[in-house]
Write an enzyme that holds these catalytic residues in place. Structure first.
Site, PDB file in Angstrom:
ATOM      1  N   THR A  40     -21.402  25.517 -23.585  1.00 17.02           N
ATOM      2  CA  THR A  40     -20.450  26.613 -23.419  1.00 17.02           C
ATOM      3  C   THR A  40     -20.881  27.811 -24.259  1.00 17.02           C
ATOM      4  OG1 THR A  40     -18.682  24.997 -23.080  1.00 17.02           O
ATOM      5  CG2 THR A  40     -18.018  27.260 -23.560  1.00 17.02           C
ATOM      6  N   ARG A  67     -21.406  13.195 -29.101  1.00 12.28           N
ATOM      7  CA  ARG A  67     -20.146  12.443 -29.161  1.00 12.28           C
ATOM      8  C   ARG A  67     -19.244  12.963 -30.280  1.00 12.28           C
ATOM      9  NH1 ARG A  67     -20.257   6.038 -27.986  1.00 12.28           N
ATOM     10  NH2 ARG A  67     -21.044   6.066 -25.857  1.00 12.28           N
ATOM     11  N   THR A  70     -16.208  18.103 -32.496  1.00 12.71           N
ATOM     12  CA  THR A  70     -14.955  18.823 -32.781  1.00 12.71           C
ATOM     13  C   THR A  70     -13.943  17.968 -33.539  1.00 12.71           C
ATOM     14  OG1 THR A  70     -14.041  18.159 -30.640  1.00 12.71           O
ATOM     15  CG2 THR A  70     -15.203  20.279 -30.749  1.00 12.71           C
ATOM     16  N   TYR A 219      11.113  21.097   1.535  1.00  7.02           N
ATOM     17  CA  TYR A 219      12.023  19.996   1.216  1.00  7.02           C
ATOM     18  C   TYR A 219      11.343  18.693   1.587  1.00  7.02           C
ATOM     19  CZ  TYR A 219      13.170  20.730   6.212  1.00  7.02           C
ATOM     20  OH  TYR A 219      13.109  20.922   7.555  1.00  7.02           O
ATOM     21  N   LYS A 280       4.624   9.295  16.027  1.00  8.81           N
ATOM     22  CA  LYS A 280       5.960   9.857  15.854  1.00  8.81           C
ATOM     23  C   LYS A 280       6.688   9.017  14.822  1.00  8.81           C
ATOM     24  CE  LYS A 280       8.953  12.984  17.375  1.00  8.81           C
ATOM     25  NZ  LYS A 280       9.397  12.915  18.785  1.00  8.81           N
ATOM     26  N   GLU A 333       3.239  18.966  16.900  1.00  9.18           N
ATOM     27  CA  GLU A 333       3.391  19.521  15.558  1.00  9.18           C
ATOM     28  C   GLU A 333       2.040  19.746  14.878  1.00  9.18           C
ATOM     29  OE1 GLU A 333       5.955  20.526  13.884  1.00  9.18           O
ATOM     30  OE2 GLU A 333       7.758  19.589  14.682  1.00  9.18           O
ATOM     31  N   ASN A 423       8.569  -5.507  12.751  1.00 11.27           N
ATOM     32  CA  ASN A 423       7.729  -6.388  13.548  1.00 11.27           C
ATOM     33  C   ASN A 423       6.998  -5.582  14.625  1.00 11.27           C
ATOM     34  OD1 ASN A 423       8.311  -9.046  12.469  1.00 11.27           O
ATOM     35  ND2 ASN A 423      10.377  -8.807  13.297  1.00 11.27           N
ATOM     36  N   ARG A 443      11.149 -10.217  16.298  1.00 11.45           N
ATOM     37  CA  ARG A 443       9.898 -10.014  17.023  1.00 11.45           C
ATOM     38  C   ARG A 443      10.136 -10.011  18.533  1.00 11.45           C
ATOM     39  NH1 ARG A 443       5.159  -9.471  15.184  1.00 11.45           N
ATOM     40  NH2 ARG A 443       5.976 -10.001  13.126  1.00 11.45           N
ATOM     41  N   HIS A 529       5.302  -2.384   6.284  1.00 15.32           N
ATOM     42  CA  HIS A 529       6.725  -2.077   6.110  1.00 15.32           C
ATOM     43  C   HIS A 529       6.944  -0.614   5.739  1.00 15.32           C
ATOM     44  CE1 HIS A 529       6.797  -6.519   5.606  1.00 15.32           C
ATOM     45  NE2 HIS A 529       7.904  -6.369   6.303  1.00 15.32           N
TER      46      HIS A 529
END
Length: 529
Positions: A40, A67, A70, A219, A280, A333, A423, A443, A529
């Site tokens: 730097t 290492r 600072t 939102y 969807k 969309e 399911n 199912r 799920h």
């Protein structure tokens, strides 16, 4: 909390040199003394700026391959001292410690090093120690010190100093401190999660996840819920890394559904066949292959035209003009694809609200990684569902063997079922879904709903036969009873792919044999799920 704090002395030590010289010049113009380290300092000097080495302040050279440089009271005392505390001021004067009013640090590129697949030793060397220590010190003492950890904050810092006559305000420093603490938290999370994998610890005692703000959202799922979108730093192609070519801002639900669509279509390699998925509410309402993208889109659309209205479309190849024209005939969309040619972009440009996202690549469905979700009082963490099967993994359990076309459709249906909420029941014929049942408590209900949707589409399309006639059916988990399988057979299915493993497998196999079905077990389920 003090009011405006003049910036007279700044310490700059950055890995990412973007904007560094311009920042240094702007600070020097305002009379700020610049302290710096290593590369730097060199970059600033090469630009003609006067810089004092941290080693001159500490009295110790950089050592141990950088290492240690600072970690010294002359630095941390300058960052942590309370300027309005007489004891602190006395300690500074007694030990020759000068105040540091501004810290500009960005950390060793640990996340990028891991993402490149570097070896263990290289990753370890890219774990920053001095940087986080200084950042936390400065952020803790934000009553007196400004701390900047993001290149994006260089311009706001300079604007604040311009407005405040070379100083910063308490509110601004507090905001910088929040960003700083979040950065060190994210950095430590990245290191700890990488270390868990490197140490082969599947369930570490503590887990941390972090993200960087991609965009505030109007939102969440509903207008009364505040929301924002964060990126987790992953290199996985998808909605988080995609470039939005056009269209209005993505909503919370758009992002969720677009992710579901792109993950599904990525199951089908671009060099295999053109593929399209229409989503969807995070469930597919049509998935198909075709000789062209336009054909794949049309076949996917014909699975459930009603649900496709206002949906999300994902493609496994670059969007072309023919497909773009077909898509613009319905209300959509979002469209997400690995790319889009100029003709397609021009066609979409006439639909200003239609969002077009390009990713440059498909996601790897076989890649590992973690997935997590919040629950009350905690969160669940699991490996990504990257399970895949091949024809060699299938076990035929019925008297009738599946025919070649049935086998191809079963494997296609299985990949789709992986992305349908449980399911899940998916009917497929000739490389296209013709009925999808999702998210039902029973199912057999999913099986009936999928068949009923196919019946409805037969009427819409003016077909002589229901599309499920001669189809195959995939179930994401085993049939617990024969009723679901019998319902599929009554809908016209001639082959079934399912995990197997039910206590009543014999009963289900017998029902399949009685109906003349071919059925295979995968030995793998895909609950979602």
């Amino acid at each position: 909390m003090t009011d405006q704090t003049p910036i007279r002395r700044a310490l700059l030590s950055v890995s990412d040199k973007t904007g560094l010289v311009d920042l240094g010049r702007a600070l020097a113009t305002q009379g700020v003394e610049l302290l710096s380290t290593g590369g730097t300092a060199k970059a600033l000097r090469d630009a003609g700026l006067l810089v004092r080495d941290v080693a001159d302040v500490t009295g110790f050279p950089e050592m141990m391959d950088g290492r240690v440089k600072t970690l010294h009271p002359a630095i941390h005392g300058g960052l942590l001292a309370l300027r309005d505390d007489p004891g602190h001021r006395a300690a500074m004067e007694g030990h020759g410690i000068a105040a540091i009013d501004l810290l500009v640090v960005n950390l060793y590129p640990f996340e990028e090093t891991v993402a490149k697949g570097a070896d263990f030793a290289t990753c370890v060397e890219n774990i920053d120690i001095g940087g986080p220590a200084m950042i936390r010190a400065a952020a803790k003492n934000h009553a007196h010190v400004s701390v900047v950890v993001d290149v994006a904050d260089y311009a706001p810092l300079l604007a604040e100093m311009e407005a405040m006559g070379g100083a910063t305000s308490p509110g601004f420093r507090r905001q910088l401190a929040q960003t700083a603490f979040a950065r060190t938290a994210a950095y430590d999370a990245a290191v700890s999660n990488w270390m868990a994998g490197a140490a082969d610890v599947a369930t570490p005692r503590r887990r941390a996840f972090a993200g960087t703000l991609a965009q505030p959202l109007r939102y969440g799922e509903n207008p009364h819920q505040a929301a924002a979108f964060y990126r987790d730093g992953s290199t996985r192609p998808g909605v988080a890394s995609a470039m939005q070519i056009q269209g209005k801002e993505l909503s919370y639900n758009n992002i969720n559904d677009t992710d579901a669509a792109f993950e599904l279509v990525s199951e089908f390699a671009a060099d295999d066949a053109a593929a399209c998925a229409i989503i969807k509410h995070a469930n597919p309402c049509g998935v198909a292959r075709g000789q062209t993208l336009a054909e794949a889109f049309g076949r996917a659309f014909d699975c459930d035209r009603t649900s496709a209205f206002g949906g999300i479309i994902a493609l496994n190849r670059a969007l072309d003009g023919e497909t773009a024209r077909a898509i613009t005939e319905i209300f959509t969309e979002v469209v997400i694809a690995p790319g889009a040619d100029e003709e397609a972009r021009a066609i979409f440009a006439a639909k200003k609200n239609l969002r077009l996202l390009v990713t440059d690549a498909l996601a790897d469905p076989a890649a590992g990684g973690l997935a997590w979700r919040q629950v009350g009082g905690g969160f669940l963490v699991q490996e990504r569902d990257n399970g895949r099967i091949t024809p060699a993994d299938l076990r035929v359990v019925t008297r009738r063997q599946p025919e070649a076309d049935e086998l191809a459709d079963m494997l296609f249906a299985w990949r789709v079922a992986k992305h349908v909420k449980s399911n899940a029941i998916v009917y497929v014929k000739d490389g296209a879904t013709v009925g999808i049942g999702a998210g039902q408590m029973s199912r057999v209900d999913s099986t009936r709903i999928a068949a009923r949707k196919a019946q409805d589409m037969a009427g819409v399309l003016g077909l002589d036969a229901v599309p499920t006639q001669g189809s195959v059916v995939a179930s994401d988990a085993f049939f617990p009873f024969a009723d679901g399988l019998i319902t599929a057979a009554e809908a016209g299915a001639r082959a079934v792919i399912q995990p197997g493993g039910s206590m009543r497998d014999d009963e289900v196999i017998a029902a399949a044999d009685a109906a003349g079905l071919a059925m295979v077990f995968t030995g793998m389920r895909h609950f979602r799920h």
